[in-house]
Design a protein around this motif. Structure first.
Motif, PDB file in Angstrom:
ATOM      1  N   GLY A   1      -5.483   4.271 -11.755  1.00 10.55           N
ATOM      2  CA  GLY A   1      -4.263   4.264 -10.336  1.00 10.55           C
ATOM      3  C   GLY A   1      -3.928   5.501 -10.411  1.00 10.55           C
TER       4      GLY A   1
ATOM      5  N   ARG B   1       9.879   2.956  -8.222  1.00  9.33           N
ATOM      6  CA  ARG B   1       8.327   2.469  -7.345  1.00  9.33           C
ATOM      7  C   ARG B   1       8.874   1.995  -5.674  1.00  9.33           C
ATOM      8  NH1 ARG B   1       4.091  -0.117  -9.821  1.00  9.33           N
ATOM      9  NH2 ARG B   1       5.210   0.259 -12.170  1.00  9.33           N
ATOM     10  N   GLN B   2      10.056   1.730  -6.104  1.00 14.87           N
ATOM     11  CA  GLN B   2      10.504   1.005  -4.466  1.00 14.87           C
ATOM     12  C   GLN B   2      10.642   2.349  -3.744  1.00 14.87           C
ATOM     13  OE1 GLN B   2      14.358  -0.368  -4.597  1.00 14.87           O
ATOM     14  NE2 GLN B   2      14.635  -0.990  -2.317  1.00 14.87           N
TER      15      GLN B   2
ATOM     16  N   LYS C   1       6.994   3.811  -2.248  1.00  9.33           N
ATOM     17  CA  LYS C   1       6.552   2.005  -1.823  1.00  9.33           C
ATOM     18  C   LYS C   1       6.676   2.613  -0.225  1.00  9.33           C
ATOM     19  CE  LYS C   1       4.182  -1.505  -0.618  1.00  9.33           C
ATOM     20  NZ  LYS C   1       2.514  -1.278  -0.994  1.00  9.33           N
TER      21      LYS C   1
ATOM     22  N   GLU D   1       0.580   2.190  -4.710  1.00 11.59           N
ATOM     23  CA  GLU D   1       0.989   1.590  -5.221  1.00 11.59           C
ATOM     24  C   GLU D   1       0.722   2.534  -6.564  1.00 11.59           C
ATOM     25  OE1 GLU D   1       2.270  -1.758  -5.850  1.00 11.59           O
ATOM     26  OE2 GLU D   1       2.442  -2.118  -3.198  1.00 11.59           O
TER      27      GLU D   1
ATOM     28  N   ASP E   1       0.273   2.780 -11.162  1.00 15.25           N
ATOM     29  CA  ASP E   1       0.355   1.886 -11.210  1.00 15.25           C
ATOM     30  C   ASP E   1       1.308   2.143 -13.036  1.00 15.25           C
ATOM     31  OD1 ASP E   1      -2.085   0.249 -13.021  1.00 15.25           O
ATOM     32  OD2 ASP E   1      -2.599   2.486 -14.286  1.00 15.25           O
TER      33      ASP E   1
END
Length: 129
Positions: A71, A98-99, A102, A108, A110
């Protein structure tokens, strides 16, 4: 700078493909990081420091993106304010990045590794390098 492959993020719908360069992920990560309280600065290299002094903003400073078989791995090199909770700020950085990634890219991630490389004291005006 090594050439990294582009990330293919589109489904095969017959309309074409969407590819995202790793540099785009670096910039998005850098911008998402600036929104987190407790972060003083991102740690760059000599070239980004010279570029900033010449007036060019380096939004990917302190961010390294690596594409692996497992990833996407992101390494973040940060300098925090003195007195903040390092685990809490690191967790907030990971959540924010991460948010944001996304919602903007549908990728995504890793791993998001936060490396604290310095602490900025409140009474210091410039960092000693």
């Amino acid at each position: 700078m090594s050439e990294q492959p582009l990330l293919n993020v589109s489904d095969d719908s017959g309309l074409g493909t969407v590819e995202i360069a790793p540099e785009v992920i670096e910039v998005i990560t850098g911008l998402a990081s600036t929104e987190v309280d407790g972060l003083f600065a991102m740690r760059g290299n000599f070239a980004s420091g010279v570029a900033e002094r010449l007036g060019k903003k380096a939004h990917n400073k302190g961010v390294k993106v690596e594409l692996t078989d497992n990833g996407i791995l992101i390494d973040l090199y940060v300098i925090l304010h003195f007195g903040v909770s390092i685990p809490q700020v690191a967790q907030n950085l990971q959540s924010s990045i991460r948010q944001t990634l996304k919602s903007m890219t549908a990728l995504e991630i890793d791993e998001i590794n936060v490396h604290v490389v310095g602490i900025q004291m409140d009474n210091q005006t410039e960092m000693d390098e």
